[in-house]
Design a protein around this motif. Structure first.
Motif, PDB file in Angstrom:
ATOM      1  N   VAL A   1       0.528  -1.079  -5.099  1.00 17.17           N
ATOM      2  CA  VAL A   1       1.840  -1.215  -5.981  1.00 17.17           C
ATOM      3  C   VAL A   1       2.309  -2.716  -5.857  1.00 17.17           C
ATOM      4  O   VAL A   1       2.150  -3.495  -5.035  1.00 17.17           O
ATOM      5  N   HIS A   2       3.115  -2.863  -6.812  1.00 14.63           N
ATOM      6  CA  HIS A   2       3.781  -4.255  -6.913  1.00 14.63           C
ATOM      7  C   HIS A   2       5.029  -4.336  -5.935  1.00 14.63           C
ATOM      8  O   HIS A   2       5.272  -5.227  -5.042  1.00 14.63           O
ATOM      9  N   ASP A   3       5.969  -3.349  -6.068  1.00 15.41           N
ATOM     10  CA  ASP A   3       7.127  -3.396  -5.155  1.00 15.41           C
ATOM     11  C   ASP A   3       7.271  -1.768  -4.845  1.00 15.41           C
ATOM     12  O   ASP A   3       6.751  -0.977  -5.242  1.00 15.41           O
TER      13      ASP A   3
ATOM     14  N   SER B   1      12.747   6.978  -3.386  1.00 14.78           N
ATOM     15  CA  SER B   1      12.923   5.671  -3.061  1.00 14.78           C
ATOM     16  C   SER B   1      12.045   5.338  -1.759  1.00 14.78           C
ATOM     17  O   SER B   1      12.013   5.948  -0.906  1.00 14.78           O
ATOM     18  N   ALA B   2      11.599   4.087  -1.812  1.00 14.89           N
ATOM     19  CA  ALA B   2      10.760   3.691  -0.461  1.00 14.89           C
ATOM     20  C   ALA B   2      11.331   2.262  -0.066  1.00 14.89           C
ATOM     21  O   ALA B   2      11.827   1.706  -0.829  1.00 14.89           O
ATOM     22  N   ARG B   3      10.830   1.949   0.981  1.00 18.91           N
ATOM     23  CA  ARG B   3      11.101   0.591   1.740  1.00 18.91           C
ATOM     24  C   ARG B   3       9.961   0.010   2.170  1.00 18.91           C
ATOM     25  O   ARG B   3       8.897   0.683   2.488  1.00 18.91           O
ATOM     26  N   VAL B   4      10.005  -1.090   2.554  1.00 12.97           N
ATOM     27  CA  VAL B   4       8.610  -2.045   3.033  1.00 12.97           C
ATOM     28  C   VAL B   4       8.838  -1.953   4.442  1.00 12.97           C
ATOM     29  O   VAL B   4       9.735  -2.206   5.234  1.00 12.97           O
ATOM     30  N   VAL B   5       7.470  -1.340   4.867  1.00 15.96           N
ATOM     31  CA  VAL B   5       7.013  -1.547   6.352  1.00 15.96           C
ATOM     32  C   VAL B   5       6.057  -2.016   6.645  1.00 15.96           C
ATOM     33  O   VAL B   5       4.894  -1.559   6.379  1.00 15.96           O
TER      34      VAL B   5
ATOM     35  N   MET C   1      -0.246   4.852  14.171  1.00 13.40           N
ATOM     36  CA  MET C   1       0.205   3.920  15.460  1.00 13.40           C
ATOM     37  C   MET C   1       1.014   2.860  14.909  1.00 13.40           C
ATOM     38  O   MET C   1       2.091   2.512  15.523  1.00 13.40           O
ATOM     39  N   PHE C   2       0.549   2.099  13.766  1.00 20.80           N
ATOM     40  CA  PHE C   2       1.487   0.968  13.401  1.00 20.80           C
ATOM     41  C   PHE C   2       2.781   1.725  13.067  1.00 20.80           C
ATOM     42  O   PHE C   2       3.929   0.794  13.397  1.00 20.80           O
ATOM     43  N   LEU C   3       3.033   2.808  12.229  1.00 17.88           N
ATOM     44  CA  LEU C   3       4.553   3.232  12.042  1.00 17.88           C
ATOM     45  C   LEU C   3       5.092   3.581  13.568  1.00 17.88           C
ATOM     46  O   LEU C   3       6.364   3.516  13.536  1.00 17.88           O
TER      47      LEU C   3
ATOM     48  N   TRP D   1       0.804  -1.239  -0.133  1.00 16.37           N
ATOM     49  CA  TRP D   1       0.132  -0.179  -0.043  1.00 16.37           C
ATOM     50  C   TRP D   1       0.831   1.319   0.048  1.00 16.37           C
ATOM     51  O   TRP D   1       1.902   1.442   0.656  1.00 16.37           O
ATOM     52  N   TYR D   2       0.685   2.159  -0.963  1.00 22.52           N
ATOM     53  CA  TYR D   2       1.426   3.612  -1.002  1.00 22.52           C
ATOM     54  C   TYR D   2       0.315   4.570  -1.113  1.00 22.52           C
ATOM     55  O   TYR D   2      -0.671   4.475  -1.821  1.00 22.52           O
ATOM     56  N   LEU D   3       0.567   5.716  -0.268  1.00 21.24           N
ATOM     57  CA  LEU D   3      -0.045   6.843  -0.342  1.00 21.24           C
ATOM     58  C   LEU D   3       0.707   7.863  -1.377  1.00 21.24           C
ATOM     59  O   LEU D   3       1.680   8.625  -0.897  1.00 21.24           O
ATOM     60  N   CYS D   4       0.322   7.927  -2.488  1.00 20.29           N
ATOM     61  CA  CYS D   4       0.761   8.780  -3.523  1.00 20.29           C
ATOM     62  C   CYS D   4       0.030  10.153  -3.716  1.00 20.29           C
ATOM     63  O   CYS D   4      -1.213  10.293  -3.391  1.00 20.29           O
TER      64      CYS D   4
END
Length: 634
Positions: free
Chosen positions: A140-142, A165-169, A198-200, A123-126
């Motif tokens: 998104v795929h990756d 660039s982003a990373r998986v969280v 809160m998850f972050l 999930w990505y917030l663009c």
């Protein structure tokens, strides 16, 4: 000591089976002995007087009792359930789409990773419209090319971002750039995505939570040592406070307002008088209960397995929980946790049969993992009982605690012969425990034999008392009879119910005392966890500066969660001396043919009670010494 040993043999000649074939008949003899303890007390005392130099008897150590496999059908059912679960997981690994438990939805409400979003698991917030600061949830795929999605605008330069660039969280793609990440955190807060925020916080700011959990375990060990040396003193201080609290409140109101309502004054005096009368009437039972608690805490500090076991059990439970969350993706159910709304949801599609099957699979899945959870609980409780019995018997024989290898051998024997009983107890004791706790709390005052007003309360709720008596046999006290005699769990529950009826008042005092000490320990650990996180969040820039990844915006919720994590980690430790004290009371009840010798032996095992301090300073110094593992004579 010879007289005491002679009494032990006299009592234990009928308390331990010589071979496996006599285990069930011995259980009935033990029940008969417990139910007729009053009539046998005089005769046994006379025999002790005539033959004071009898041979030294004791209960047999758990690994010395002749045993055979019991409740084997329950063990077979549990293994069959595991095989069925493994088959479902293997079949589910072949399906093209998987429903993870923690999921997010895109802007259209479609869950990431399923249907037309297959393969798009993150999930990505663009930014869809940077001028209006509008952000669009996207699957998104990756994470490496998340910003190049078709729905995302190529206008990140407005934020002066130099890298995309982003990373998986977890299920999220989170920017590596701190400025952009801080802006997205602000967007989450303005969009009321509190669960994601809160998850972050948990992902990036977990060290204070870990410190709170570790310190809660250390405090639990300190609390056990304090109770080992000062439980009797603390229990009576609490009783005095109960008596004087209404009077102090009455005096405060009179000093502040100059007058007190007559009905209020009469009520306060009656409450103080009732607490005082109950304290005086139950004094021997409360003393006996605190002696059991002293002995149980000595057992915990003498047995390394009882000190490190709770941490291992808590770790296993966490692994069970994580496994249940991870394996749900392979099951034919759409049950998931929507992290945006913080709710459990199903994907309702298809006909009614499909929806009913979806819910049914989720229910069976939860019941299976609850059974596994309770199996771990039951094995640990049985191990606590067995180690307490081992300590009780071995210290009575050799005046020293048993070694580590003896404890491990005892647990191995129980796992070998009573695996079915453990699986059976996970169902009939573990699942009934919440209802039994609620009913026991509601009817505790009514069931007290020393309560002069119990008949009035009994006339109001006799059905609840009858229902509790039905559930009362599903108690962990059955583990003691199982350890002593090697019987099946059902017969052990019947024998334990009869035995505990002979010491109901002392059991009530013991349960009340241990419950109060448990609540105090859990409240203190919650407060410690709260304060640790509050100090970290307010004093460390990594957690209070919005530009950092570990920024915690909801300080109150974060500190409350930290306190609850600390209490959960401490819960397994405070349950150990509860189980140990109940076990010692059970063993003492079986040896009540001569009450004087039983009390004398209990005082010896408990190490005596700390003397009365000459002043408050000496008392607090002694308590501090117990907490630090030192011995300060009072």
């Amino acid at each position: 000591m010879d007289t005491l040993n002679g009494f032990f043999e006299l009592l234990c000649l009928g308390a331990v089976p010589d071979d496996d074939s006599d285990s069930e008949s011995h259980a009935s003899r033990s029940v008969a002995t417990s139910s007729s303890s009053t009539s046998m007390s005089a005769s046994s005392t006379q025999m002790l007087v005539e033959e004071p130099e009898g041979p030294p008897p004791m209960f047999l150590e758990p690994q010395e009792v002749a045993r055979s496999c019991k409740d084997f059908s329950c063990c077979t059912m549990f293994l069959l359930a595991i095989l069925v679960f493994c088959a479902v997981v293997i079949l589910g690994s072949w399906k093209p789409e998987r429903h993870d438990f923690v999921r997010l939805t895109d802007g259209r409400g479609t869950q990431c990773g399923v249907y037309d979003e297959i393969g798009k698991d993150y999930w990505y917030l663009c930014g869809a419209d940077m001028e209006n600061d509008t952000f669009l949830p996207t699957c998104v795929h990756d994470c490496s090319n998340a910003h190049k999605h078709d729905h995302c605008a190529n206008q990140w330069e407005l934020l002066e971002v130099t890298t995309y660039s982003a990373r998986v969280v977890g299920p999220l793609c989170w920017p590596v750039n701190a400025t952009f990440a801080a802006h997205l955190r602000f967007v989450l807060q303005t969009r009321h995505y509190k669960s994601i925020d809160m998850f972050l916080s948990v992902y990036f700011a977990w060290p204070p939570l870990a410190v709170a959990a570790l310190l809660s375990v250390a405090f639990s060990h300190m609390w056990t040592r304090i109770l080992r040396d000062h439980a009797h003193c603390l229990a009576w201080i609490g009783m005095y406070l109960l008596v004087t609290l209404p009077l102090m409140n009455l005096a405060y109101c009179w000093l502040r307002y100059g007058a007190v309502d007559r009905l209020y004054a009469i009520g306060a005096l009656l409450v103080a008088a009732c607490f005082g009368c109950l304290a005086c009437r139950n004094e021997p039972h409360l003393d006996r209960a605190t002696y059991c608690l002293h002995a149980a805490c000595h057992c915990v500090t003498d047995m390394p397995l009882l000190e490190i076991g709770p941490a291992i059990v808590t770790t296993l439970k966490i692994c069970i929980l994580l496994a249940a969350i991870w394996f749900i993706r392979f099951t034919p159910t759409t049950l998931h946790f929507e992290i945006r709304t913080g709710t459990l949801q199903f994907l309702h599609y298809g006909d009614t049969a499909r929806q009913v099957g979806d819910v049914s699979v989720a229910v069976l899945y939860c019941l299976f993992w609850l059974w596994c959870w309770n199996v771990i609980n039951s094995f640990w409780e049985l191990s606590c009982v067995a180690l307490t019995v081992l300590w009780y018997v071995h210290k009575g024989k050799h005046d020293e605690p048993p070694g580590l290898l003896a404890g491990l051998k005892c647990m191995a024997v129980l796992l070998r012969f009573h695996g079915g009983s453990i699986a059976f107890a996970a169902v009939c004791i573990g699942l009934v425990r919440p209802f039994r706790f609620v009913l026991g709390t509601l009817t505790a005052v009514t069931r007290m034999p020393q309560n002069p007003f119990s008949w009035m309360e009994m006339s109001c709720c006799p059905c609840l008392v009858s229902l509790y008596k039905l559930f009362d046999r599903f108690s962990a006290n059955a583990f003691v009879d199982l350890v002593l005699h090697g019987t099946a769990l059902r017969k052990a529950m019947e024998a334990a119910a009869v035995t505990m009826e002979t010491c109901q008042t002392t059991a009530n005092s013991l349960n009340g005392t241990t419950f109060v000490f448990q609540v105090i320990c859990l409240c203190l650990t919650w407060w410690f966890g709260f304060m640790i996180s509050w100090i970290a969040v307010t004093q460390i820039p990594e957690y209070n500066d919005p530009i950092h990844f570990g920024y915690v915006p909801y300080v109150w919720y974060w500190c409350v969660v930290s306190g609850f994590i600390a209490s959960i980690c401490s819960y397994s430790h405070v349950m150990v001396f509860d189980i140990g004290s109940d076990t010692i009371l059970y063993l003492q009840t079986l040896r009540e043919m001569n009450e004087e010798l039983a009390d004398r032996e209990l005082r010896r095992l408990s190490g005596g009670v700390a003397g009365v301090a000459t002043n408050i300073y000496e008392m607090f110094r002694s308590i501090a010494g117990s907490a630090l593992g030192c011995a300060y004579p009072v």
